[in-house]
Design a protein around this motif. Structure first.
Motif, PDB file in Angstrom:
ATOM      1  N   SER A   1       1.203  -1.178   0.268  1.00 20.74           N
ATOM      2  CA  SER A   1      -0.038  -0.215   0.719  1.00 20.74           C
ATOM      3  C   SER A   1       1.064   0.989  -0.253  1.00 20.74           C
TER       4      SER A   1
ATOM      5  N   GLU B   1       2.129   1.659  -3.362  1.00 20.34           N
ATOM      6  CA  GLU B   1       1.313   2.669  -4.393  1.00 20.34           C
ATOM      7  C   GLU B   1       1.124   4.077  -3.841  1.00 20.34           C
ATOM      8  N   ARG B   2       0.976   3.976  -3.191  1.00 20.77           N
ATOM      9  CA  ARG B   2       0.711   5.636  -2.763  1.00 20.77           C
ATOM     10  C   ARG B   2       2.260   6.354  -3.039  1.00 20.77           C
TER      11      ARG B   2
ATOM     12  N   GLN C   1       4.370   5.854  -5.285  1.00 19.14           N
ATOM     13  CA  GLN C   1       4.623   6.093  -7.016  1.00 19.14           C
ATOM     14  C   GLN C   1       3.383   6.826  -7.173  1.00 19.14           C
ATOM     15  N   ILE C   2       2.607   7.285  -7.228  1.00 19.11           N
ATOM     16  CA  ILE C   2       1.486   8.054  -6.992  1.00 19.11           C
ATOM     17  C   ILE C   2       1.832   9.966  -6.818  1.00 19.11           C
ATOM     18  N   ARG C   3       2.696   9.715  -5.661  1.00 12.19           N
ATOM     19  CA  ARG C   3       3.296  11.093  -5.270  1.00 12.19           C
ATOM     20  C   ARG C   3       4.336  11.653  -6.262  1.00 12.19           C
ATOM     21  N   ASP C   4       4.861  10.181  -6.205  1.00 16.68           N
ATOM     22  CA  ASP C   4       6.128  10.424  -7.237  1.00 16.68           C
ATOM     23  C   ASP C   4       5.939  11.084  -8.893  1.00 16.68           C
ATOM     24  N   ALA C   5       4.298  10.754  -9.431  1.00 16.29           N
ATOM     25  CA  ALA C   5       4.112  11.191 -10.599  1.00 16.29           C
ATOM     26  C   ALA C   5       3.438  12.307 -10.778  1.00 16.29           C
ATOM     27  N   GLU C   6       2.128  13.187  -9.297  1.00 16.40           N
ATOM     28  CA  GLU C   6       2.635  14.203  -9.082  1.00 16.40           C
ATOM     29  C   GLU C   6       3.309  14.890  -9.129  1.00 16.40           C
TER      30      GLU C   6
ATOM     31  N   ARG D   1       4.745  15.763 -12.439  1.00 11.15           N
ATOM     32  CA  ARG D   1       3.797  16.342 -12.881  1.00 11.15           C
ATOM     33  C   ARG D   1       4.234  18.222 -12.963  1.00 11.15           C
TER      34      ARG D   1
END
Length: 266
Positions: free
Chosen positions: A74, A77-78, A80-85, A88
Motif C-alpha cells: 500500500s 503504491e502511494r 508511486q502516486i506521489r512521485d507521479a504528481e 507532473r
C-alpha cells in the motif's frame, strides 16, 4: 363350514387390507416427516458452518490486511502516486519558466520599440523646429528629452534625441561609411551609369562615386558598397527623396550614448 363364515371372510379380508393400507400410510408419513426433519437439521448445520466460515474468513482477511507485506504494498503504491504528481508539477514548473522567459523577452522587445518610438517622436518635434528655421537651443533640446524610468534589466534609464547638425547633398544621395576607408579603399573609376538594368537583390557595388550612383539610380534606390577585396562593409548608399539640399541629422542617446541616428531625407 357354515354359510355365514363364507359370507364374513371377504369382509374380514377387506378390513385387513384396509388396516394394512392405513398402517402403511402412517408409516410413510412418519418416514417423510423424519426426512424433512433431517433435511432441516442439515440445512441448519450448513448455515452454521457457513457463518463460521465467513467469520473466520473475515478474521483472516483482517489479519492479512494488518500484515507488513500489505502495508508495504500500500505504501509503495502511494509513493508511486506521489512521485507521479511531483514529476507532473515539475514539468509544469519548467513549462511555466519557459513561458515566463518568453514573455520577458517579448516585454523587453516591446520596451525597446517604445523607446524607439518615443525617440523618433522627439526627433520629429526637433525637425518641426528646424523647418520653421528656428535654430535648436539648449532650452529646445531640454523640452525634447525623454526621461524614462524603468524597474530593472538592461533597458536605458533615459532616452534623449538631440539635433547634431546638417548634411549637404548635391548628388541626390547620401553614403554611410567610416572616414578612415576613404583614403584606403576609395576607388577612382570612370563614371558610367547602367541605366535600365535592375540589379539582383543581393547585388553589391564598388566603393566609388560611380558605384554609389549605380546603386541609387537602379533597383530600390540604395545599395551595399564593397571593399577592394570584394567583401561587404565599406559603406551603404541611398537616395534622398527631395534631391539636393541640406538635411538635419538627429542622434538618439540612451543614457548619454548615441545608439541611433535619424536623417530625414524626404
Amino acid at each position: 363350514m357354515p354359510d355365514w363364515v363364507h359370507e364374513w371372510v371377504p369382509v374380514v379380508q377387506l378390513l385387513l387390507n384396509a388396516g394394512a393400507l392405513i398402517s402403511g400410510a402412517v408409516i410413510w408419513k412418519l418416514y417423510v416427516d423424519n426426512l424433512h426433519a433431517a433435511t432441516a437439521v442439515k440445512e441448519a448445520t450448513i448455515e452454521n458452518v457457513e457463518k463460521s466460515r465467513d467469520y473466520w474468513r473475515d478474521k483472516a482477511e483482517e489479519l492479512e490486511k494488518r500484515s507488513p507485506e500489505v502495508f508495504e504494498k500500500s505504501l509503495a503504491e502511494r509513493i508511486q502516486i506521489r512521485d507521479a504528481e511531483i514529476n507532473r508539477f515539475q514539468e509544469d514548473k519548467e513549462f511555466d519558466k519557459l513561458a515566463l522567459r518568453a514573455l520577458e523577452i517579448a516585454k523587453a522587445e516591446l520596451e525597446q520599440d517604445l523607446f524607439r518610438t518615443q525617440g523618433f517622436r522627439a526627433m520629429l518635434a526637433l525637425e518641426d523646429g528646424y523647418e520653421d528655421e528656428e535654430a535648436p537651443t539648449d532650452e529646445a533640446e531640454s523640452h525634447t528629452e525623454q526621461e524614462l524610468e524603468v524597474l530593472s534589466g538592461d533597458t536605458p534609464k533615459s532616452v534623449e534625441v538631440v539635433y547634431i547638425g546638417e548634411v549637404g547633398v548635391d548628388s541626390g544621395q547620401l553614403m554611410v561609411t567610416d572616414p578612415c576607408y576613404i583614403d584606403q579603399e576609395w576607388q577612382q573609376e570612370p563614371f558610367t551609369l547602367r541605366g535600365g538594368v535592375k540589379p539582383a537583390d543581393d547585388a553589391v557595388f564598388s566603393y566609388s562615386y560611380n558605384g554609389a550612383c549605380n546603386a541609387t539610380v537602379s533597383g530600390g534606390g540604395h545599395g551595399q558598397l564593397v571593399y577592394k577585396m570584394g567583401h561587404e562593409g565599406a559603406g551603404v548608399v541611398f537616395q534622398t527623396a527631395w534631391g539636393d539640399g541640406g538635411y538635419p541629422v538627429y542622434a538618439e542617446k540612451h543614457d548619454g550614448r548615441i545608439v541611433r541616428v535619424y536623417v530625414n531625407v524626404g
